[in-house]
Design a protein around this motif. Structure first.
Motif, PDB file in Angstrom:
ATOM      1  N   VAL A   1       0.870  -1.180   0.000  1.00  0.00           N
ATOM      2  CA  VAL A   1       0.000   0.000   0.000  1.00  0.00           C
ATOM      3  C   VAL A   1       0.905   1.229   0.000  1.00  0.00           C
ATOM      4  N   ARG A   2       0.613   2.200  -0.865  1.00  0.00           N
ATOM      5  CA  ARG A   2       1.495   3.364  -0.979  1.00  0.00           C
ATOM      6  C   ARG A   2       0.669   4.635  -1.135  1.00  0.00           C
ATOM      7  N   GLY A   3       1.266   5.730  -0.741  1.00  0.00           N
ATOM      8  CA  GLY A   3       0.581   7.010  -0.866  1.00  0.00           C
ATOM      9  C   GLY A   3       1.579   8.153  -0.834  1.00  0.00           C
ATOM     10  N   ASN A   4       1.133   9.301  -1.328  1.00  0.00           N
ATOM     11  CA  ASN A   4       2.035  10.439  -1.411  1.00  0.00           C
ATOM     12  C   ASN A   4       1.233  11.732  -1.408  1.00  0.00           C
ATOM     13  N   TRP A   5       1.758  12.724  -0.722  1.00  0.00           N
ATOM     14  CA  TRP A   5       1.232  14.097  -0.753  1.00  0.00           C
ATOM     15  C   TRP A   5       2.400  15.000  -1.084  1.00  0.00           C
ATOM     16  N   ALA A   6       2.218  15.879  -2.081  1.00  0.00           N
ATOM     17  CA  ALA A   6       3.352  16.684  -2.528  1.00  0.00           C
ATOM     18  C   ALA A   6       2.901  18.062  -2.971  1.00  0.00           C
ATOM     19  N   GLU A   7       3.702  19.048  -2.623  1.00  0.00           N
ATOM     20  CA  GLU A   7       3.544  20.397  -3.148  1.00  0.00           C
ATOM     21  C   GLU A   7       4.413  20.538  -4.398  1.00  0.00           C
ATOM     22  N   GLY A   8       3.974  21.376  -5.317  1.00  0.00           N
ATOM     23  CA  GLY A   8       4.741  21.581  -6.534  1.00  0.00           C
ATOM     24  C   GLY A   8       4.604  23.007  -7.027  1.00  0.00           C
ATOM     25  N   PHE A   9       5.423  23.341  -8.011  1.00  0.00           N
ATOM     26  CA  PHE A   9       5.317  24.673  -8.607  1.00  0.00           C
ATOM     27  C   PHE A   9       5.884  24.651 -10.022  1.00  0.00           C
ATOM     28  N   ARG A  10       5.449  25.619 -10.800  1.00  0.00           N
ATOM     29  CA  ARG A  10       6.014  25.862 -12.129  1.00  0.00           C
ATOM     30  C   ARG A  10       6.378  27.327 -12.233  1.00  0.00           C
ATOM     31  N   ALA A  11       7.665  27.601 -12.369  1.00  0.00           N
ATOM     32  CA  ALA A  11       8.120  28.975 -12.518  1.00  0.00           C
ATOM     33  C   ALA A  11       7.731  29.498 -13.894  1.00  0.00           C
ATOM     34  N   PRO A  12       7.355  30.779 -14.001  1.00  0.00           N
ATOM     35  CA  PRO A  12       7.045  31.331 -15.331  1.00  0.00           C
ATOM     36  C   PRO A  12       8.255  31.241 -16.251  1.00  0.00           C
ATOM     37  N   SER A  13       7.989  30.910 -17.499  1.00  0.00           N
ATOM     38  CA  SER A  13       9.058  30.714 -18.478  1.00  0.00           C
ATOM     39  C   SER A  13       9.544  32.054 -19.019  1.00  0.00           C
ATOM     40  N   ILE A  14      10.598  31.998 -19.816  1.00  0.00           N
ATOM     41  CA  ILE A  14      11.138  33.225 -20.418  1.00  0.00           C
ATOM     42  C   ILE A  14      10.105  33.884 -21.314  1.00  0.00           C
ATOM     43  N   SER A  15       9.369  33.102 -22.085  1.00  0.00           N
ATOM     44  CA  SER A  15       8.352  33.713 -22.936  1.00  0.00           C
ATOM     45  C   SER A  15       7.199  34.268 -22.108  1.00  0.00           C
ATOM     46  N   ASN A  16       6.869  33.627 -20.976  1.00  0.00           N
ATOM     47  CA  ASN A  16       5.858  34.179 -20.077  1.00  0.00           C
ATOM     48  C   ASN A  16       6.277  35.545 -19.542  1.00  0.00           C
ATOM     49  N   LEU A  17       7.558  35.665 -19.200  1.00  0.00           N
ATOM     50  CA  LEU A  17       8.056  36.873 -18.547  1.00  0.00           C
ATOM     51  C   LEU A  17       8.464  37.967 -19.523  1.00  0.00           C
ATOM     52  N   PHE A  18       9.142  37.583 -20.588  1.00  0.00           N
ATOM     53  CA  PHE A  18       9.800  38.576 -21.445  1.00  0.00           C
ATOM     54  C   PHE A  18       9.339  38.522 -22.901  1.00  0.00           C
ATOM     55  N   GLY A  19       8.319  37.735 -23.194  1.00  0.00           N
ATOM     56  CA  GLY A  19       7.880  37.575 -24.577  1.00  0.00           C
ATOM     57  C   GLY A  19       7.472  38.886 -25.220  1.00  0.00           C
ATOM     58  N   GLY A  20       7.938  39.125 -26.429  1.00  0.00           N
ATOM     59  CA  GLY A  20       7.541  40.313 -27.158  1.00  0.00           C
ATOM     60  C   GLY A  20       6.084  40.237 -27.583  1.00  0.00           C
ATOM     61  N   ALA A  21       5.463  41.397 -27.750  1.00  0.00           N
ATOM     62  CA  ALA A  21       4.056  41.446 -28.135  1.00  0.00           C
ATOM     63  C   ALA A  21       3.858  40.764 -29.481  1.00  0.00           C
ATOM     64  N   GLY A  22       2.793  39.971 -29.568  1.00  0.00           N
ATOM     65  CA  GLY A  22       2.459  39.286 -30.810  1.00  0.00           C
ATOM     66  C   GLY A  22       1.031  39.593 -31.224  1.00  0.00           C
ATOM     67  N   ALA A  23       0.823  39.958 -32.474  1.00  0.00           N
ATOM     68  CA  ALA A  23      -0.500  40.336 -32.961  1.00  0.00           C
ATOM     69  C   ALA A  23      -1.413  39.124 -33.049  1.00  0.00           C
ATOM     70  N   SER A  24      -2.688  39.333 -32.719  1.00  0.00           N
ATOM     71  CA  SER A  24      -3.679  38.264 -32.792  1.00  0.00           C
ATOM     72  C   SER A  24      -5.038  38.876 -33.116  1.00  0.00           C
ATOM     73  N   TYR A  25      -5.724  38.289 -34.084  1.00  0.00           N
ATOM     74  CA  TYR A  25      -7.061  38.736 -34.449  1.00  0.00           C
ATOM     75  C   TYR A  25      -8.071  37.925 -33.656  1.00  0.00           C
ATOM     76  N   GLU A  26      -8.673  38.550 -32.653  1.00  0.00           N
ATOM     77  CA  GLU A  26      -9.499  37.849 -31.688  1.00  0.00           C
ATOM     78  C   GLU A  26     -10.987  37.967 -32.035  1.00  0.00           C
ATOM     79  N   GLY A  27     -11.702  36.907 -31.776  1.00  0.00           N
ATOM     80  CA  GLY A  27     -13.155  36.962 -31.820  1.00  0.00           C
ATOM     81  C   GLY A  27     -13.669  37.311 -30.434  1.00  0.00           C
ATOM     82  N   TYR A  28     -14.599  38.261 -30.349  1.00  0.00           N
ATOM     83  CA  TYR A  28     -15.079  38.675 -29.030  1.00  0.00           C
ATOM     84  C   TYR A  28     -16.431  39.365 -29.165  1.00  0.00           C
ATOM     85  N   GLY A  29     -17.098  39.514 -28.026  1.00  0.00           N
ATOM     86  CA  GLY A  29     -18.347  40.269 -27.958  1.00  0.00           C
ATOM     87  C   GLY A  29     -18.187  41.415 -26.981  1.00  0.00           C
ATOM     88  N   ASP A  30     -18.456  42.639 -27.449  1.00  0.00           N
ATOM     89  CA  ASP A  30     -18.331  43.835 -26.614  1.00  0.00           C
ATOM     90  C   ASP A  30     -19.678  44.098 -25.954  1.00  0.00           C
TER      91      ASP A  30
END
Length: 961
Positions: A620-649
């Motif tokens: 019988v086995r079990g585990n409890w664990a905390e974890g994390f994911r650090a923001p990536s370089i593109s998350n932090l420093f990514g240059g703006a990228g154009a996107s044509y979005e569908g939306y409702g105003d």
């Protein structure tokens, strides 16, 4: 499971020990030639032990199991396992980049940590790992930890860990040749690899070289993908015609100067109901300068762009790998390994659907003074909205990726106070350098010049400009020509080849020590501790035309940044009881890791696990664990990228919310005119590009993982064991990009001032109220929770006169997958069993493999099962695309379509020939099972995780010497 009574466990432990050269060190006894049983390190723990069983579930793929799949890529192998979700692969054409990953638990590839020999592998700017950088010839086995392990390995180990163990203590040589193709005669693959190794008393050295080439499969070569929507034929072809066409704005049926007056007419109540749009297409082979040579646009003019695309993308991989160990002393060894891998890959789309004019997006139309304008010189001369698909040049995107890895370090062992210790310390360097080439996009500056004024000069050459004022080096463009009749010089002038450069680099120093502390009733208490310093850096330098917004593709700004971190961890294995009634084994494990990042600060993550054998056959086995994911370089420093979005105003006059006085009041307070109507209609795609932007203030995602399971190996049924594990993962502070509609609703409908601040900080409206720009930034907002069960059964039957048989059945059952957009939001309904674009959430994935050996003969039969899915109906009136058109829920009509359960069968047969070689032949997808049709899929009418349609045949020859 008792070592003396369970043959299966004996075999597993001995096999792991024999192949643990990358993770274990033999301990020599002083004064004699005997050795202790090697201690092994199983993924999920840094403490080496003679026991292969841990508190966490680990799936091991042996080298033989990998070879039996008949696949040329480690990524293709791993994407077949039951716990994989929806990772990118070589079937991604539009939006793909030739890379392939692994996505455990459907939580995204960036939340699955990939290790090679227990050390981090090179990742992309977004934190994902391309498994195509790892040649399959160098792999000894793969261990998949199906649990979180940030306390042991740091960031990214939320969904699990994939640890690829390379061939180490290899003596001799092995050459391998592979050839395969689909039954349609396409998608040919070939692979060649050579492995050489030598071992001596003080060390070993392994060298490997490999080459793999995979050719493309065209979407037009398969029935399911040859049309944009399967079963609807030309009705869904693109309106962007292959022959040049005109979009002519009219008032009361009469043509008008559409370029200059479109905005005024569209906003003028006096013209409401009087504005129309006529489309005309030039006749095949006719002169587009004569209006008499046009016909009214009809269905026959539509273009089937789908057939021009790749269904499976081509790539070529070349690799060199070397790994060695040299014993400096009896207890200290020098270890190093290095790899160089080059991948060239490509994607192909139909020729660019080029168009211009105010109705076509606000760009310059065909000048009334252009030589090719059919209204030039008439009483009704005017600029024209036009369109022309550039069928003479497909859009082609190629990647050239060079991956370099090097590790060098010392490792060893010693005994102190009758205690065993092992240690290692080393430096690691990983880098990816990538150049992307794009052919088929348009230089908009040249296109503007080429569709401006032009004339026939006295020398018989059409030139840009006017007589006496010629624009040098400009070639006038004729968008109103028939398909295939575009002169090359016109294409050469408006098209350009873009070159984008990428680099991501990682440098690290690691030091680890592990050993025994004190004798407890259950055995020796073990520990592991270590330190890591790592620096991540990278950049994305788009082509100058792309970053300047002068390309017909979406603009993208440069990315550049770096961060560093320092980690300390401690792990303890605490054996409390052993060999007593009710507790053959009772052991606890605890670990904690402190991480200090230069960009966001520090985080502490811990875990607790246990394993308990009430009697020899049951664990019988079990585990409890905390974890994390650090923001990536593109998350932090990514240059703006154009996107044509569908939306409702919600402030638009056609919004379902504008009748609410609170909404109307908030919109008016923002300065939005009461007469404002969203230009494209509520819910449609914007005519102005918005920007996706990064956020240097992001915090890490955090997670909590729980597992509880059992392993049963009955003594009365030798060779059989079964494991069942429950798992649950909760992720908070999910890094996400909120949708435009959600942000606007939060501000204007919900009155959430915090969201108004976020929205207004990056939003621009014109005088009419139209949103002309919005910066869509990343936020730590969402929450995700997944839950399910893993079942694995293995049975090796006793040998019979018909040979030896063994079976492995590995399954994952996902019981819940739910998300919420913000911490204050309600949970959305579970996504299990549903399909949306690129995101299949199967309830069950299951693999059953049967192996048979008889002397030198062998065979394997593998069955891969995907449970059914449902999707929203795009075409409720089409029975083949909407299986339940009359479905009604509490919220009203909600028609659905069922994607049937899919089962694939793979077969391999092999024979060991007398000269120490093996010949293998196989068929994947033996019964040519077609993937289920989906209208929600982004392309090809089926999801990328299903097999490429058709049988796939292959043959291999492996020579050992």
């Amino acid at each position: 499971m008792n070592c003396k009574s369970n043959k299966l466990r004996d075999a597993v432990v001995l096999a792991l020990v024999a192949s643990a050269g990358g993770t274990g060190v033999a301990i020599a006894q002083e004064g004699n030639s005997t050795t202790n049983l090697d201690r092994i390190q199983v993924t999920g723990s840094r403490i080496r032990s003679v026991d292969a069983e841990t508190s966490q579930p680990v799936l091991t793929l042996s080298r033989e199991a990998i070879q039996q799949t008949g696949r040329t890529s480690i990524a293709d192998v791993l994407q077949q396992i039951a716990t994989n979700g929806a990772a990118i692969n070589t079937q991604f054409n539009n939006g793909g980049d030739g890379s392939s990953g692994i996505d455990l638990r459907n939580l995204g590839s960036s939340r699955t940590l990939v290790l090679v020999n227990g050390r981090r592998w090179v990742s992309a700017l977004d934190g994902t790992v391309d498994l195509n950088t790892i040649p399959s010839a160098m792999v000894e086995r793969i261990e998949v930890l199906k649990d979180g392990a940030s306390s042991i390995y740091g960031s990214d180990a939320i969904a699990g860990v994939v640890n690829i163990i390379t061939r180490d203590d290899f003596n001799g040589g092995e050459a391998h040749v592979y050839r395969g193709q689909f039954s349609k005669g396409d998608g040919q693959r070939e692979g060649y690899d050579l492995t050489l190794g030598t071992s001596g008393d003080r060390g070993n050295l392994v060298f490997g070289a490999s080459y793999v080439k995979e050719k493309a499969v065209m979407a037009g070569a398969r029935k399911i993908s040859r049309d944009p929507v399967y079963g609807l034929g030309s009705s869904q072809y693109s309106g962007q015609t292959a022959d040049g066409g005109i979009w002519d704005l009219t008032i009361d049926g009469k043509p008008t100067d559409d370029i200059d007056t479109w905005e005024d007419l569209a906003g003028d109540p006096a013209t409401e109901g009087r504005i129309g749009m006529n489309r005309w297409v030039v006749n095949k082979g006719a002169d587009g300068r004569n209006l008499a040579n046009y016909h009214a646009y009809g269905d026959a003019d539509k273009y089937n762009y789908a057939a021009d695309n790749y269904l499976r993308t081509p790539q070529e991989r070349k690799s060199i790998y070397i790994q060695g160990r040299y014993d400096l002393t009896d207890n200290i060894a020098l270890r190093t390994d290095a790899l160089y891998n080059q991948r060239t890959s490509a994607q192909q789309l139909a020729g660019f659907p080029l168009s211009a004019g105010s109705y076509m997006g606000g760009d310059q139309g065909l000048s009334k003074d252009s030589y090719y304008n059919p209204t030039k010189g008439t009483a009704d001369a005017r600029e024209l909205n036009w369109n022309r698909r550039l069928v003479e040049q497909d859009r082609y995107y190629e990647q050239d990726v060079k991956t370099l890895h090097w590790y060098g370090g010392l490792e060893g062992s010693f005994q102190f106070a009758d205690r065993y210790f092992n240690w290692d310390a080393g430096l690691s360097y990983n880098s990816n350098d990538q150049i992307d080439t794009q052919v088929g996009d348009v230089n908009m500056a040249n296109m503007y010049a080429a569709t401006g004024a032009s004339f026939m000069d006295t020398d018989g050459v059409v030139k840009c400009g006017t007589p006496g004022n010629v624009i040098a080096d400009c070639v006038p463009f004729n968008p109103l020509s028939s398909a295939g009749q575009m002169p090359q010089e016109m294409l050469d002038y408006i098209l350009f080849t873009a070159k984008d450069k990428y680099q991501n680099k990682s440098k690290s120093f690691t030091a680890n020590i592990a050993g025994d502390i004190v004798e407890l009733p259950g055995g020796m208490m073990g520990f592991a501790a270590g330190y890591e310093h790592r620096k991540e850096s990278g950049y994305d330098l788009p082509d100058a035309f792309v970053s300047a917004g002068m390309s017909s593709g979406n603009a993208r700004q440069p990315t550049s940044g770096d961060y560093s971190l320092d980690d300390l961890y401690l792990e303890l294995a605490i054996p409390l009881l052993k060999d007593i009634p009710g507790a053959e084994v009772l052991e606890f494990s605890v670990a904690t890791r402190y991480s200090d990042y230069s960009n966001f600060g520090n985080t502490l993550n811990s875990k607790f696990g246990f394993k308990w054998k009430p009697y020899a056959d049951l664990l019988v086995r079990g585990n409890w664990a905390e974890g994390f994911r650090a923001p990536s370089i593109s998350n932090l420093f990514g240059g703006a990228g154009a996107s044509y979005e569908g939306y409702g105003d919600p402030c638009s006059s056609d919004s379902p919310y504008i009748s609410n006085p609170n909404v109307a009041q908030r919109c008016a307070a923002a300065g939005i005119p009461a007469s404002y109507t969203q230009r494209e209609a509520y819910g449609d795609q914007t005519a102005w590009p918005f920007d996706w932007v990064s956020n240097q203030g992001l915090k890490p995602e955090t997670s909590t993982s729980k597992t509880l399971g059992l392993v049963y190996s009955p003594n009365f049924l030798q060779g059989f064991d079964v494991s069942l594990d429950w798992w649950k993962i909760n992720i908070k502070n999910v890094i996400s990009r909120p949708q435009v509609t959600y942000m606007l609703d939060q501000c204007y409908v919900e009155g959430n001032q915090g969201w108004c601040d976020i929205v207004n900080d990056g939003l621009t409206r014109n005088a009419l109220g139209q949103i002309t720009y919005l910066a869509m930034g990343l936020q730590n907002l969402g929450e995700t929770e997944v839950e399910g069960f893993d079942l694995t059964m293995r049975y090796s039957l006793p040998d019979t006169r018909f040979g030896a048989f063994s079976f492995i059945w590995d399954s994952t059952y996902m019981s819940s997958y739910r998300t919420k957009a913000t911490p204050d939001s309600d949970w959305d309904p579970s996504d299990v069993g549903t399909y949306v674009k690129d995101s299949p959430t199967w309830r069950i994935r299951s693999n059953l493999t049967a192996n048979w050996t008889y002397g030198d003969f062998g065979a394997s039969w593998t069955t891969r099962y995907f449970s059914s899915l449902v999707e929203n109906c795009k075409y409720p009136g089409v029975a083949s695309l909407c299986s339940d058109p009359n479905r009604v829920t509490a919220n009203g009509a909600d028609p659905q379509h069922k994607l049937a359960a899919t089962t694939y069968h793979d077969l391999q047969v092999r024979y060991n020939v007398p000269w120490n070689a093996t010949v293998s032949m196989g068929v994947n997808n033996v019964f040519a099972k077609e993937p289920p049709v989906s209208t929600q899929a982004f392309a090809n009418n089926f999801d990328y995780q299903y097999d490429t349609p058709g049988r796939y045949y292959y043959m291999e020859y492996r020579q050992r010497f």
